[in-house]
Design a protein around this motif. Structure first.
Motif, PDB file in Angstrom:
ATOM      1  N   PHE A  44     -49.946 -55.685 107.219  1.00 27.75           N
ATOM      2  CA  PHE A  44     -49.823 -55.254 105.827  1.00 27.75           C
ATOM      3  C   PHE A  44     -48.708 -54.233 105.609  1.00 27.75           C
ATOM      4  O   PHE A  44     -48.336 -53.958 104.478  1.00 27.75           O
ATOM      5  N   SER A  45     -48.181 -53.679 106.701  1.00 26.55           N
ATOM      6  CA  SER A  45     -47.024 -52.787 106.564  1.00 26.55           C
ATOM      7  C   SER A  45     -45.736 -53.472 106.983  1.00 26.55           C
ATOM      8  O   SER A  45     -44.694 -52.830 107.064  1.00 26.55           O
ATOM      9  N   PHE A  46     -45.817 -54.786 107.277  1.00 30.24           N
ATOM     10  CA  PHE A  46     -44.663 -55.549 107.756  1.00 30.24           C
ATOM     11  C   PHE A  46     -44.067 -54.899 109.007  1.00 30.24           C
ATOM     12  O   PHE A  46     -42.843 -54.805 109.166  1.00 30.24           O
ATOM     13  N   GLY A  47     -44.960 -54.423 109.881  1.00 34.73           N
ATOM     14  CA  GLY A  47     -44.530 -53.828 111.140  1.00 34.73           C
ATOM     15  C   GLY A  47     -44.154 -52.365 111.058  1.00 34.73           C
ATOM     16  O   GLY A  47     -43.801 -51.745 112.066  1.00 34.73           O
ATOM     17  N   PHE A  48     -44.256 -51.761 109.876  1.00 39.26           N
ATOM     18  CA  PHE A  48     -43.839 -50.366 109.682  1.00 39.26           C
ATOM     19  C   PHE A  48     -44.806 -49.387 110.346  1.00 39.26           C
ATOM     20  O   PHE A  48     -44.415 -48.308 110.785  1.00 39.26           O
ATOM     21  N   ALA A  49     -46.098 -49.753 110.428  1.00 34.78           N
ATOM     22  CA  ALA A  49     -47.124 -48.881 111.020  1.00 34.78           C
ATOM     23  C   ALA A  49     -47.849 -49.630 112.129  1.00 34.78           C
ATOM     24  O   ALA A  49     -48.044 -50.840 112.054  1.00 34.78           O
ATOM     25  N   SER A  50     -48.283 -48.869 113.155  1.00 39.22           N
ATOM     26  CA  SER A  50     -49.044 -49.487 114.238  1.00 39.22           C
ATOM     27  C   SER A  50     -49.838 -48.413 114.967  1.00 39.22           C
ATOM     28  O   SER A  50     -49.572 -47.222 114.847  1.00 39.22           O
ATOM     29  N   HIS A  51     -50.819 -48.862 115.762  1.00 37.42           N
ATOM     30  CA  HIS A  51     -51.594 -47.930 116.575  1.00 37.42           C
ATOM     31  C   HIS A  51     -50.727 -47.305 117.670  1.00 37.42           C
ATOM     32  O   HIS A  51     -51.009 -46.200 118.127  1.00 37.42           O
ATOM     33  N   GLU A  52     -49.712 -48.025 118.108  1.00 37.26           N
ATOM     34  CA  GLU A  52     -48.847 -47.506 119.172  1.00 37.26           C
ATOM     35  C   GLU A  52     -47.847 -46.494 118.638  1.00 37.26           C
ATOM     36  O   GLU A  52     -47.394 -45.617 119.368  1.00 37.26           O
ATOM     37  N   GLY A  53     -47.519 -46.608 117.350  1.00 40.22           N
ATOM     38  CA  GLY A  53     -46.515 -45.730 116.775  1.00 40.22           C
ATOM     39  C   GLY A  53     -45.107 -46.151 117.144  1.00 40.22           C
ATOM     40  O   GLY A  53     -44.894 -47.111 117.903  1.00 40.22           O
ATOM     41  N   PRO A  54     -44.104 -45.453 116.640  1.00 40.13           N
ATOM     42  CA  PRO A  54     -42.718 -45.819 116.929  1.00 40.13           C
ATOM     43  C   PRO A  54     -42.324 -45.471 118.358  1.00 40.13           C
ATOM     44  O   PRO A  54     -42.896 -44.577 118.978  1.00 40.13           O
ATOM     45  N   SER A  55     -41.338 -46.181 118.882  1.00 34.78           N
ATOM     46  CA  SER A  55     -40.820 -45.867 120.209  1.00 34.78           C
ATOM     47  C   SER A  55     -39.981 -44.592 120.128  1.00 34.78           C
ATOM     48  O   SER A  55     -39.436 -44.247 119.080  1.00 34.78           O
ATOM     49  N   GLU A  56     -39.847 -43.894 121.266  1.00 32.02           N
ATOM     50  CA  GLU A  56     -39.037 -42.672 121.280  1.00 32.02           C
ATOM     51  C   GLU A  56     -37.582 -42.988 120.956  1.00 32.02           C
ATOM     52  O   GLU A  56     -36.903 -42.206 120.275  1.00 32.02           O
ATOM     53  N   ALA A  57     -37.093 -44.118 121.423  1.00 30.84           N
ATOM     54  CA  ALA A  57     -35.703 -44.486 121.154  1.00 30.84           C
ATOM     55  C   ALA A  57     -35.459 -44.649 119.660  1.00 30.84           C
ATOM     56  O   ALA A  57     -34.448 -44.173 119.120  1.00 30.84           O
ATOM     57  N   LEU A  58     -36.389 -45.297 118.975  1.00 33.07           N
ATOM     58  CA  LEU A  58     -36.248 -45.490 117.537  1.00 33.07           C
ATOM     59  C   LEU A  58     -36.366 -44.162 116.799  1.00 33.07           C
ATOM     60  O   LEU A  58     -35.606 -43.888 115.863  1.00 33.07           O
ATOM     61  N   MET A  59     -37.316 -43.320 117.218  1.00 32.73           N
ATOM     62  CA  MET A  59     -37.483 -42.023 116.561  1.00 32.73           C
ATOM     63  C   MET A  59     -36.203 -41.200 116.644  1.00 32.73           C
ATOM     64  O   MET A  59     -35.792 -40.558 115.676  1.00 32.73           O
ATOM     65  N   GLU A  60     -35.558 -41.217 117.812  1.00 37.86           N
ATOM     66  CA  GLU A  60     -34.365 -40.394 118.007  1.00 37.86           C
ATOM     67  C   GLU A  60     -33.174 -40.920 117.203  1.00 37.86           C
ATOM     68  O   GLU A  60     -32.254 -40.156 116.899  1.00 37.86           O
ATOM     69  N   ARG A  61     -33.184 -42.198 116.856  1.00 33.24           N
ATOM     70  CA  ARG A  61     -32.078 -42.766 116.077  1.00 33.24           C
ATOM     71  C   ARG A  61     -32.303 -42.663 114.573  1.00 33.24           C
ATOM     72  O   ARG A  61     -31.435 -43.037 113.790  1.00 33.24           O
ATOM     73  N   THR A  62     -33.477 -42.170 114.172  1.00 30.14           N
ATOM     74  CA  THR A  62     -33.810 -42.093 112.751  1.00 30.14           C
ATOM     75  C   THR A  62     -33.412 -40.731 112.190  1.00 30.14           C
ATOM     76  O   THR A  62     -33.764 -39.693 112.748  1.00 30.14           O
ATOM     77  N   HIS A  63     -32.688 -40.746 111.096  1.00 34.23           N
ATOM     78  CA  HIS A  63     -32.200 -39.518 110.456  1.00 34.23           C
ATOM     79  C   HIS A  63     -32.611 -39.509 108.980  1.00 34.23           C
ATOM     80  O   HIS A  63     -32.863 -40.559 108.386  1.00 34.23           O
ATOM     81  N   PHE A  64     -32.669 -38.325 108.409  1.00 39.56           N
ATOM     82  CA  PHE A  64     -33.062 -38.207 107.005  1.00 39.56           C
ATOM     83  C   PHE A  64     -32.215 -37.150 106.315  1.00 39.56           C
ATOM     84  O   PHE A  64     -31.641 -36.252 106.954  1.00 39.56           O
ATOM     85  N   SER A  65     -32.147 -37.259 105.004  1.00 44.09           N
ATOM     86  CA  SER A  65     -31.545 -36.194 104.191  1.00 44.09           C
ATOM     87  C   SER A  65     -32.199 -36.186 102.816  1.00 44.09           C
ATOM     88  O   SER A  65     -32.597 -37.226 102.296  1.00 44.09           O
ATOM     89  N   PHE A  66     -32.355 -35.002 102.291  1.00 47.53           N
ATOM     90  CA  PHE A  66     -32.752 -34.811 100.904  1.00 47.53           C
ATOM     91  C   PHE A  66     -31.528 -34.269 100.164  1.00 47.53           C
ATOM     92  O   PHE A  66     -31.029 -33.195 100.492  1.00 47.53           O
ATOM     93  N   ILE A  67     -31.050 -35.016  99.182  1.00 46.46           N
ATOM     94  CA  ILE A  67     -30.020 -34.499  98.293  1.00 46.46           C
ATOM     95  C   ILE A  67     -30.756 -33.929  97.075  1.00 46.46           C
ATOM     96  O   ILE A  67     -31.485 -34.663  96.392  1.00 46.46           O
ATOM     97  N   MET A  68     -30.566 -32.639  96.813  1.00 47.25           N
ATOM     98  CA  MET A  68     -31.320 -31.967  95.753  1.00 47.25           C
ATOM     99  C   MET A  68     -30.343 -31.387  94.737  1.00 47.25           C
ATOM    100  O   MET A  68     -29.501 -30.546  95.083  1.00 47.25           O
ATOM    101  N   ARG A  69     -30.439 -31.857  93.501  1.00 45.73           N
ATOM    102  CA  ARG A  69     -29.563 -31.405  92.417  1.00 45.73           C
ATOM    103  C   ARG A  69     -30.364 -30.488  91.484  1.00 45.73           C
ATOM    104  O   ARG A  69     -31.376 -30.902  90.909  1.00 45.73           O
ATOM    105  N   ALA A  70     -29.911 -29.240  91.377  1.00 49.94           N
ATOM    106  CA  ALA A  70     -30.567 -28.250  90.517  1.00 49.94           C
ATOM    107  C   ALA A  70     -29.750 -28.015  89.259  1.00 49.94           C
ATOM    108  O   ALA A  70     -28.511 -28.005  89.299  1.00 49.94           O
TER     109      ALA A  70
END
Length: 427
Positions: free
Chosen positions: A308-334
């Motif tokens: 139901f998550s199309f593979g996005f969630a699992s009991h095993e969780g994400p691999s360490e390799a995938l976690m380390e390649r994932t980046h995020f940013s919040f662009i905040m305009r005030a």
């Protein structure tokens, strides 16, 4: 154990817990810390595995046995430390007994809950007791609330005027070839299922928690369309379904009521590269929301998270390799007014529209199990180091209210999996 530990990580053998142990090797290197859970064997395995990963022997780390179903063990654990870092979720089911133990022991408590019903229920039930006992109970200390809350703190420190509103745009991407695989662990999925299923509880909780509505400040920050292209991030956006806005607004209410500070209005969005991607996610969100409203639907979501998550969630969780390649940013305009236009009273209204803008970026890597763990531990360190810069003697607080006057931002920027704050444009 003759002397109290500075920090205990509870739920250390869970998915988030074990990576919190790994980050503790660096973040808590100047502090006495231990780990807790219900299985000695599992806790020892965590120390062995994370020690191997960090190339450090952790086997002398204190281990405390505590079970969520045994109140005496929880109290015993809370009595052994100054700050309890609680990684044992979903907090809707497992959070309150730990909070009660911390209150009785006089121990501060931080967690990574993103569950508004839990957080606001705890505030409703225990805020007065926390103040009386001089204990801080602070939830939402991970991704994504820490970037949102501290992003607004960063904005206000650099705005040189009065902020009226902030729009936040979350972007995430994976470096290198995306080979698929889960992005989140089952525990996060489970929290989302139950949180959305019981979202109708919030109105009643808030009616008890807040006797008066905040005054309306002008201009009102209007909601964007359900799906739209933003010129701020040059992407297609949807409303962000997380707890960011509710946590931010709790902080803004607290600062208004305590310090008479004009509240900042805020809306949160998530960004996609294309209209098709955004439309598919919107369709998924609607389907997910409908399924959570029925017992049978919830059972399906919880039994088959991968499907139901199309593979996005699992009991095993994400691999360490995938976690380390994932980046995020919040662009905040005030948007707001320069200091030259500052009003005498925070309740006064401006006659002219806002003329000043500030755009900031809050970014990092491995958001779910790197940045989250560092942020959680940094809040514990900040309580230990800068208790005098936090509001009042204690209380059940969101992080923006708790840490606005501390140096948590600079603490977060120290580490590999920390969070970076930068100004993009100031006009």
């Amino acid at each position: 154990m003759s002397e109290k530990l500075d920090v205990i990580i509870f739920g250390a053998s869970g998915f988030t817990g074990k990576y919190t142990v790994f980050e503790a090797i660096t973040v808590l290197q100047d502090y006495r810390w231990g780990i807790a859970g219900r299985s000695q064997e599992k806790l020892e395995n965590v120390l062995k595995d994370m020690g191997t990963k960090a190339q450090k022997n952790l086997m002398d780390t204190p281990i405390i046995i505590a079970d969520i179903n045994n109140e005496n063990s929880l109290l015993g654990m809370a009595n052994k430390c100054r700050v309890l870092v609680n990684c044992c979720g979903p907090y809707r089911f497992f959070g309150e007994p730990v909070v009660r133990a911390c209150l009785e022991a006089g121990t501060h408590h931080v967690d990574v809950s993103g569950e508004p019903q839990y957080m606001e229920t705890i505030q409703l039930k225990y805020n007065k007791e926390a103040i009386d006992r001089k204990v801080y109970i602070i939830s939402a200390c991970g991704f994504d609330s820490i970037p949102a809350e501290l992003g607004i703190v960063f904005i206000e420190k650099n705005f040189d005027g009065v902020v009226n509103s902030v729009e936040s745009y979350l972007q995430s991407y994976t470096k290198g070839e995306d080979t698929g695989g889960a992005r989140i662990h089952y525990g996060t999925w489970e929290s989302a299922v139950y949180g959305l299923a019981h979202s109708n509880e919030l109105q009643e909780i808030r009616s008890k928690l807040y006797n008066e509505k905040l005054p309306k400040f002008h201009p009102v920050l209007k909601h964007r369309p359900l799906i739209f292209r933003s010129e701020i991030v040059n992407g297609v956006c949807l409303p962000f379904p997380g707890s960011d806005r509710s946590v931010v607004m709790r902080s803004q209410r607290f600062l208004y009521e305590r310090d008479h500070k004009r509240p900042v209005q805020m809306h949160a969005y998530v960004t996609f590269k294309s209209w098709l991607s955004a439309a598919l996610v919107a369709l998924f969100a609607v389907t997910f929301g409908l399924l959570t409203k029925f017992s049978f639907g919830r059972q399906l979501l919880l039994k088959y998270p991968k499907i139901f998550s199309f593979g996005f969630a699992s009991h095993e969780g994400p691999s360490e390799a995938l976690m380390e390649r994932t980046h995020f940013s919040f662009i905040m305009r005030a948007n707001g007014w320069p200091n030259s236009d500052r009003l005498l009273e925070s309740t006064d209204q401006y006659a002219e529209p806002p003329t000043k803008t500030l755009t900031v970026k809050v970014s990092g890597s491995n958001p779910g199990y790197g940045a989250t763990c560092v942020a959680l531990l940094c809040t514990a360190v900040t309580i230990l180091k800068q208790n005098d810069k936090m509001p009042g003697p204690g209380g059940v607080l969101p992080p923006g209210a708790a840490f606005a006057k501390t140096s948590l931002i600079s603490e977060l920027e120290k580490y590999e999996h920390g969070i970076k704050f930068e100004i993009l444009a100031n006009k």
